[in-house]
Write an enzyme that holds these catalytic residues in place. Structure first.
Site, PDB file in Angstrom:
ATOM      1  CD  GLU A  61      -0.884 -19.533 -20.890  1.00 51.21           C
ATOM      2  OE1 GLU A  61      -0.111 -19.815 -19.947  1.00 51.21           O
ATOM      3  OE2 GLU A  61      -2.078 -19.269 -20.700  1.00 51.21           O
ATOM      4  CG  HIS A 129      -6.812  -9.797 -19.635  1.00 49.81           C
ATOM      5  ND1 HIS A 129      -6.128  -9.730 -18.455  1.00 49.81           N
ATOM      6  CD2 HIS A 129      -7.270 -11.076 -19.721  1.00 49.81           C
ATOM      7  CE1 HIS A 129      -6.188 -10.917 -17.842  1.00 49.81           C
ATOM      8  NE2 HIS A 129      -6.875 -11.744 -18.588  1.00 49.81           N
TER       9      HIS A 129
HETATM   10  C1  TPP Z   1      -1.324 -16.932 -18.310  1.00 48.95           C
HETATM   11  C2  TPP Z   1      -2.799 -16.883 -18.400  1.00 48.95           C
HETATM   12  N1  TPP Z   1      -3.448 -17.828 -19.107  1.00 48.95           N
HETATM   13  C3  TPP Z   1      -4.789 -17.800 -19.204  1.00 48.95           C
HETATM   14  C4  TPP Z   1      -5.521 -16.812 -18.596  1.00 48.95           C
HETATM   15  C5  TPP Z   1      -7.034 -16.757 -18.764  1.00 48.95           C
HETATM   16  N2  TPP Z   1      -7.701 -17.127 -17.532  1.00 48.95           N
HETATM   17  C6  TPP Z   1      -8.104 -16.215 -16.639  1.00 48.95           C
HETATM   18  S1  TPP Z   1      -8.714 -16.896 -15.256  1.00 48.95           S
HETATM   19  C7  TPP Z   1      -8.464 -18.444 -15.841  1.00 48.95           C
HETATM   20  C8  TPP Z   1      -8.803 -19.619 -14.976  1.00 48.95           C
HETATM   21  C9  TPP Z   1      -7.965 -19.602 -13.749  1.00 48.95           C
HETATM   22  O1  TPP Z   1      -8.195 -20.739 -12.993  1.00 48.95           O
HETATM   23  P1  TPP Z   1      -7.652 -20.853 -11.519  1.00 48.95           P
HETATM   24  O2  TPP Z   1      -6.200 -20.582 -11.487  1.00 48.95           O
HETATM   25  O3  TPP Z   1      -8.113 -22.163 -10.987  1.00 48.95           O
HETATM   26  O4  TPP Z   1      -8.351 -19.654 -10.728  1.00 48.95           O
HETATM   27  P2  TPP Z   1      -9.917 -19.424 -10.509  1.00 48.95           P
HETATM   28  O5  TPP Z   1     -10.399 -18.628 -11.675  1.00 48.95           O
HETATM   29  O6  TPP Z   1     -10.567 -20.736 -10.407  1.00 48.95           O
HETATM   30  O7  TPP Z   1     -10.000 -18.629  -9.253  1.00 48.95           O
HETATM   31  C10 TPP Z   1      -7.916 -18.407 -17.110  1.00 48.95           C
HETATM   32  C11 TPP Z   1      -7.599 -19.594 -17.919  1.00 48.95           C
HETATM   33  C12 TPP Z   1      -4.804 -15.830 -17.879  1.00 48.95           C
HETATM   34  N3  TPP Z   1      -5.420 -14.796 -17.286  1.00 48.95           N
HETATM   35  N4  TPP Z   1      -3.468 -15.901 -17.789  1.00 48.95           N
END
Ligand code: TPP
Ligand code: TPP
Ligand code: MG
Ligand code: MG
Lengths: 338, 332, 332, 338
Positions: A61, A129
Site C-alpha cells: 500500500e 475489515h
Molecule cells: C495490508 C493488506 N492489503 C490487502 C489485503 C487484502 N488481501 C487479503 S488476503 C490477500 C492476498 C494475500 O496473499 P498472500 O500473502 O500470498 O497469502 P495467501 O492468501 O496466498 O495465503 C489480500 C491482497 C489485506 N488483508 N491487507
C-alpha cells in the site's frame, strides 16, 4: 440505464480513461484476467481496453500511494485504490504527509491530481475489515473527501474527482456497490440509479437534500444515508417529518445547505457508522453549534457506532451499526423531549 | 533426512497425530466451504485446503511454550496448533464458545493461552508483532520461539522488511514461515516479484534463509525443526519458504479463474494428504483401514464442531461494550 | 574507467563545473553552519559537508528532463541540480524568494520546474514517489529518469522495500541512490543491519545493484551514468550505493560524539574536494590559481545568496491560506 | 527538586525500569553512547543502567510499534517512541489496527500494556515535522491519550501509563521539554515543576483546573495550555476572568470537570495547535453542546491553526499557531458579543 454503484464507477472510470490518456488505475487485483476487478468488481474488465493503464500491484500500500503521488507530480491522473479502506492505514504517511502536503510545501507550485478509492463499512469480516476511516482524514488539510451514496453520485463524483487538480479521497460502501457474481455481498442495499447518457458531473463540495421534512434534519452519508431514509419513512406514519441531507462531500462541507435545513427544523442529528469518538459527526455537530446555536430547539445529537472496534458476531454487529430502527428511536426521543 | 528415517524418529503416534491434524483441517475446510456455499455461515472465509502440510509440519516442531501468529487464512494454523475445532467453529459462527468469544471471526481465530495469537488479517501485519514476541523472549532469556505464518504476497509489504531486518539485528528467536502458494488473491507471484524464491530475501537482512516442500509434511517438519532449534539455541531467526498451493479459492466462492488448468492439475496431483497417507502405508505406520477409521473419526468431530457452533449461544448485547479496556468502561 | 580517461571524456568545462558545484555546496553549508551557530537562522538544518561528490557525481549524469528527489539533507542535491543558491537560501530564511516561497524550509527545498521535487523529510518517503515518477515515464514512454537520493538509514524503512520491489516489477526508469554515510543520525549502520552493503539488497528485488566510491566524484559519475543510461534504454532501475561520510554533524550543533576519533580522521582524509582538486591539478585541467579564483567566486556567490536571503521580503500573511488547493479556498 | 519535562520523563522511566524488569524502551537513537537520548534527550544516559532494555532500532516505525505490540503480548511493558509525532503515520496500521484492537478482537483475553510517546508541536521545521496528531487518534477506540503540559504531570502520567494494562499514547510538546545542550529548542516555554520525592501518579482520565475564573472556560493542552494561561493573565487586567482547564487526558475525556466549569462560566473556548478541521476541539465542543446547551451564553468557540499544513516561514508560523494575543482577542470578542 439503471446501474449499481460498482457498474457506475466502472463506466465512469472507463470514460475518464478513454478521454484522457493520463488517467490510469493502480491497485491490488484490479486487472488480472480471470480475477475480480478489485475487491468489489469496480475495475472488472477494464484491462481489456487499457492494459497499459490498469496497473496491478504487489500487496504494497505504501507503494501504491507513493506511485500515485509520483505519477501525479509528473502530470498523470492516477486512480489508486485499496481493497478495504482499513488498508489506508498502511499507507498513511504517503497519503497524509506526501499527497496532502506537497503542493502546500512547494509554495503552491505543484499539483496533485490523485484520486483515492476506499471501500468502507462494517460487513461481517471482523474488526480489521470494517473501519469507516472518514474521521481520520477529516483532520487532514489538503484532501477533499467524497462519499457517494447512489450510483448517480458515484459516477458524477468520480468524474469530478478525476478532473480535479487536487487529491480526492472517495469512500465507497461495500453494501451499496451492488457487486455481482462471486463478489456479491449479503445485506446489500439498493443504491442503483437511472444514469443519464450525457457526461454529467456532481460537484465536489455540494450536498443534497434527499428528503424534505420539517421537524428534524438528519445528516448521513453512504449506508447511513439509506438507513436514515428508511427511518424517515417509518417516522412519517407517526407524524414526524424528517429532512435527510446527504453531504456527499465530507470536506469541504456544504455548510450552507446544512445550516439552511437546521434553521428550518431546529433539530439536527448526525448519523454515522464509525465510532462516535472523534467522528465526522463531531465536526458537523460543532459547526452547527458554532454558527446557529439559537436555532436549535434540541441539543445536537449524534447516532454512531459504539466507541469500540467492530465485533465479528453478526448479533453484535447488528447492534454496533446504527440500524433504521435505532435512528428512528433517537428521533422519537428527540421529538418527545424537545 | 530421508522420509524413512524421519518417520522412524517421529514414531507411529506422532505420525498418526500429524495425519489426524491434516485430515481435521481438510474436513473442517471442506465442510465449512459447503456451509458457505449454502449461505449458512456468516462472514467470509479464506481456506487452507492443499496447504495442510505447512501448518502441521511447522507446528509439530514446536513446544507448548512457543507462540504462532497467523493471517486472514488461519483455520489450518489454529487446528495444527491444537486449538479445539469447537472453539474455532464457535468463532466462525460468532458465538460465545468461540476462541475469541465471537468478537474476532474467521480472520482472527486464535487463543494465546494455547500458543496462538488471534490471527492478524492485515497482510504482513503479524511479522512485526512476531519479531516483538521474539524480542521479549530474548530480553527475558526464555527458551521460546515465535513463529509467523504469512504468504508470498505478504513478503512485498513494508512490514515484512522492517520486521525481518529487526529480527536479524537483534537475533531474536523467531521463525518466519512464508507459505508461497504462488498467488496473493488473484495475483501470481510472477507478476509481483522478480525473483524465484522468497527465501532469497533473507540475504538482504543477513538472515538465514531456507526452503522446504510445502506439500510434504515431513520435509516441512524437518526444516522447521532445524530452524526452531537454531532459534532456541540463540542462533537467530530463519526465513523458511514453503512451496505450496491453494487447492481452493482465495476466499469463499472464488473459482480460481486466474489460474491455468495445467497449474491446477499439476498441484492437485501433489495434494499433501494422499502423499502422506501413501508414505504412512508404505512405511507400515498405518494401514488402509486405520486411515479410513481415522477419517471417519475426524469427520465425526468436525460434524460435532459444526453442531456445537450452531447451537452455542450468541453473545449478550452488553458484550459489545466489554473487553476493550482492562480497567475502564468504554465511554458511551 | 580510469580517472584520466574519465576526465578526458568529460572535458575541462564539465570538470570545472563539477568542482564549482562541489565548492558551492561546501561553502554554502559552511556559511550557514556558522549562521546557525550564531543563532541567526531560523529552523533546523541537516548538512551535506563531506558528501558533495555524491550529489554532484549523480547530477552530472542527468539530463534536463530528469527529476531528482531528496531528503531531510537536501541542500547539496539542490545545488548540484542547479537550483540557484539565492532561492535555496531564500527558502532557508522562509522568504518569498525561496524556491518554495518560504513555505517549505530547509528540509523541503526543491523546485520541480528545475528537475528537483521539493525534498521529502520523512526518511524513506521519497522512494515510493520516485518509483511513481518512473512509472509515469514508463507509461508515457518518455526517455526520462527519476532519481531518489536517500540514506543508509532509509534502507530499513518499509517504504524502501515496497518502492524497490515495484520499481523492479515494472522496470521503471529510476535510479535509487543510497548515500551510505555510515550513520543514520547517531546510529551506526552496524547496529541496524547485518549486511555490509546496502546495494546487496537489490538482489531481493531482482534489481541491478551497484556500488561506487562516494568520495570520488568521478567514480560516482561513472556508475551513475551507466545506471541512468540503462534506465533510459528501458533496462530498468538500479540501486546504487555510494560509500561516503558526513564531515559534519547530523543536524545543527551535533558534535558527532557517537563517532570514533579514528573513524573521523580516516574519513576526513578522504574529503572529496581536495581529492578532486588534486586530480584536476595533476591532470592539468585546472591550475592552483584557477582553483583559488573559483573558490573566491563561489564564496562571493554564497555571500550574495545569504544577503539576498536576509533581505528578501517575508511572505504576506494571506499566503498562509494560499497554495493548498488548486481550485478551492481553504475553508476557515 | 525542580525538573523540566524531559528530565522528569527520564526520571520516571528510570524509576519504572528499576521497579519492573518487564519495562523496556524502544526507539531510534534512544540509547547510543555519545548520542542524544532520543530526539529530545528524554532517554539520555538510561542505557548506562539498563543496556539490555534500551533498544535502539533501525529507522523502522512499523517495526518499532510491532515490536512493542508483540513484546506486550508476551507480558513486557514497552515504552516505544517516535522522534517526531509525525512519524506515527508510518506505523499507523500497527497502532490503530493491532495495538488498539487486539484485545477487543480476542474477546477481552489479551492485554496490551504499551506506552507510546510522540513529540508534537509546530517548531520551525516545516510541514512534516510539525503535526499535532492528537485528532487522528481521537477516532481510535482502544487507546488512551494523554498530553502532559507540566513536568509534574509528565512524570505522574508516565508512571500511570506504564502501569496501565491498556495502550497509552502520550503526546509531548517540543517546546515544553526544556531539553538542554545541543538539543535545546528556541521558543521554549518553561514547563518545569517542583517534583515531590514520593512515587506519585497522575490518574489517566482526570483533567485539572489550571486557573479559576468566572467568565469563560478555556480548554487547552500542552503548549496551548500555557498560551491560554498567558492570555488569561492579559485579560485579568481588563476585568475578564478566565478559567483554564487542562484536560491532561484527551481520551477518555474528563467531561465532568469540563461541564462543571462551563455550567459556571457559560462560555467555552477550545484552543488547539492543530488545524481546526476534525480536531480535538470538535469532539470536546460537540460534547458540551450535547450535554448542556442551555448553559451556553455564547456559541462554543474553537481557536485553532488554519486548515492547512504548517508553513515553514517563521513569520507565517507565528500566524499559524494560536498565540496568547490571538486567544485573548477571541475571548474579548466573545465577551463583547455575548
Ligand atoms: C495490508 C493488506 N492489503 C490487502 C489485503 C487484502 N488481501 C487479503 S488476503 C490477500 C492476498 C494475500 O496473499 P498472500 O500473502 O500470498 O497469502 P495467501 O492468501 O496466498 O495465503 C489480500 C491482497 C489485506 N488483508 N491487507
Ligand atoms: C520516518 C522517519 N523516521 C525518523 C526520522 C528522523 N530522522 C531524520 S534524519 C534521520 C537519520 C537518517 O539517516 P539516513 O537515512 O542514513 O540519512 P542521513 O541523515 O545519514 O543522510 C532520522 C532518524 C524521519 N525524518 N522520518
Ligand atoms: Mg499466497
Ligand atoms: Mg546515513
Amino acid at each position: 440505464m439503471r446501474l449499481g454503484i460498482a457498474e457506475a464507477l466502472r463506466k465512469a472510470i472507463h470514460g475518464e480513461m478513454a478521454n484522457d490518456e493520463n488517467v490510469f488505475c493502480i491497485g491490488e487485483d484490479i486487472g488480472i484476467p480471470g480475477g475480480y476487478g478489485g475487491a468489489f468488481t469496480v475495475t472488472l474488465g477494464l484491462e481489456k481496453d487499457f492494459r497499459e493503464r490498469i496497473i496491478d500491484t504487489p500487496i504494497s500500500e505504501i507503494g501504491i500511494f507513493g506511485a500515485a503521488c509520483g505519477a501525479a507530480l509528473m502530470g498523470m491522473r492516477p486512480i489508486a485504490d485499496v481493497q478495504y479502506g482499513d488498508f489506508l492505514l498502511c499507507a498513511m504517511d504517503q497519503v497524509v504527509d506526501q499527497i496532502a502536503k506537497l503542493r502546500y510545501m512547494s509554495g503552491g507550485k505543484l499539483k496533485m491530481p490523485v484520486v483515492m478509492r476506499a471501500p468502507v463499512g462494517v460487513t461481517g469480516r471482523g474488526a480489521q475489515h470494517a473501519q469507516c476511516l472518514e474521521p481520520y482524514f477529516m483532520s487532514c488539510p489538503g484532501i477533499k473527501i467524497v462519499a457517494p451514496a447512489t450510483a448517480y453520485d458515484a459516477m458524477g463524483l468520480l468524474r469530478s474527482a478525476v478532473r480535479d487538480d487536487d487529491p480526492v479521497l472517495m469512500f465507497e460502501h461495500k453494501l451499496l456497490y451492488g457487486s455481482k457474481g462471486i463478489r456479491a455481498e449479503s445485506g446489500t442495499v439498493d443504491a442503483s440509479s437511472e444514469i443519464p447518457e450525457e457526461d454529467y458531473t456532481v460537484p465536489i463540495g455540494k450536498g443534497i437534500v434527499r428528503r424534505e421534512g420539517e421537524d428534524v434534519t438528519i445528516i448521513a452519508s453512504l449506508l447511513m444515508m439509506h438507513f436514515s431514509l428508511q427511518a424517515a419513512e417509518m417516522l412519517e406514519g407517526e407524524g414526524i417529518s424528517c429532512e435527510v441531507i446527504d453531504p456527499r462531500t465530507l470536506w469541504p462541507l456544504d455548510l450552507d445547505l446544512i445550516l439552511q435545513s437546521v434553521r428550518k427544523t431546529g433539530r439536527v442529528m448526525i448519523v454515522e457508522e464509525s465510532p462516535k469518538q472523534g467522528g465526522v459527526g463531531a465536526e458537523i455537530g460543532v459547526q452547527v453549534c458554532e454558527h446557529i446555536p439559537d436555532y436549535l430547539l434540541a441539543p445536537v445529537t449524534r447516532v454512531a457506532a459504539p466507541n469500540t472496534p467492530a465485533p465479528f458476531s453478526p448479533a453484535l454487529e447488528k447492534l454496533y451499526v446504527p440500524q433504521p430502527e435505532r435512528i428512528a428511536d433517537r428521533v422519537r426521543a428527540m421529538m418527545e423531549e424537545y | 533426512m530421508k522420509h524413512n528415517e524421519m518417520m522412524k524418529s517421529l514414531g507411529k503416534e506422532a505420525l498418526e497425530g500429524m495425519l489426524r491434524r491434516m485430515l481435521e483441517i481438510r474436513q473442517f475446510e471442506e465442510k465449512i466451504r459447503f456451509l458457505f456455499l449454502e449461505g449458512k455461515m456468516p462472514g467470509t472465509v479464506h481456506q487452507y485446503i492443499g496447504m495442510e502440510a505447512c501448518a502441521v509440519g511447522v507446528c509439530t516442531a514446536l513446544e507448548e511454550d512457543d507462540v504462532i501468529a497467523s493471517t486472514h487464512r488461519p483455520h489450518g494454523h489454529a487446528i495444527a496448533r491444537g486449538i479445539s475445532m469447537d472453539s474455532i467453529m464457535g468463532e466462525l459462527y460468532g458465538k460465545t464458545t468461540g476462541c475469541c468469544g465471537g468478537k474476532g471471526g474467521s480472520m482472527h481465530v486464535g487463543d494465546l493461552s494455547k500458543g496462538m495469537l488471534p490471527a492478524i488479517a492485515i497482510v504482513g501485519g503479524n511479522l512485526p508483532i512476531v519479531m516483538g514476541m521474539g524480542l521479549a523472549f530474548k530480553i527475558r532469556k526464555e527458551p521460546r520461539v515465535a513463529v509467523s505464518f504469512f504468504g508470498d504476497g505478504a513478503s512485498n509489504e513494508g512490514a515484512f522488511h522492517e520486521a525481518l531486518n529487526m529480527a536479524s539485528v537483534y537475533g531474536v528467536p523467531a521463525l518466519f514461515v512464508c507459505e508461497n502458494n504462488r498467488y496473493g488473491a488473484s495475483t501470481s507471484v510472477k507478476r509481483v516479484m522478480r525473483i524465484e524464491h522468497v527465501a532469497d530475501r533473507a540475504a538482504a537482512y543477513g538472515m538465514r534463509g531456507d526452503r522446504a516442500d510445502g506439500m510434504d509434511v515431513l520435509d516441512v517438519y524437518a526444516h522447521a525443526r532445524e530452524a526452531v532449534s537454531l532459534a532456541r539455541k540463540g542462533e537467530g531467526p530463519t526465513l523458511l519458504e514453503l512451496e505450496t498451493f491453494r487447492l481452493c479459492g482465495h476466499s469463499r466462492r472464488d473459482p480460481n479463474n486466474y489460474m491455468t488448468q495445467e497449474e491446477k492439475e499439476h498441484w492437485q496431483k501433489r495434494d499433501p494428504i494422499p502423499f502422506f497417507e501413501k508414505l504412512l502405508r508404505e512405511g507400515k505406520y498405518m494401514t488402509e483401514k486405520e486411515i479410513a477409521d481415522l477419517k471417519e473419526a475426524v469427520e465425526l468431530s468436525v460434524v460435532q464442531a459444526i453442531e456445537s457452533g450452531q447451537q452455542s449461544p450468541e453473545p449478550d448485547p452488553e458484550v459489545l461494550f466489554e473487553g476493550l479496556y482492562v480497567n475502564m468502561e468504554v465511554p458511551r
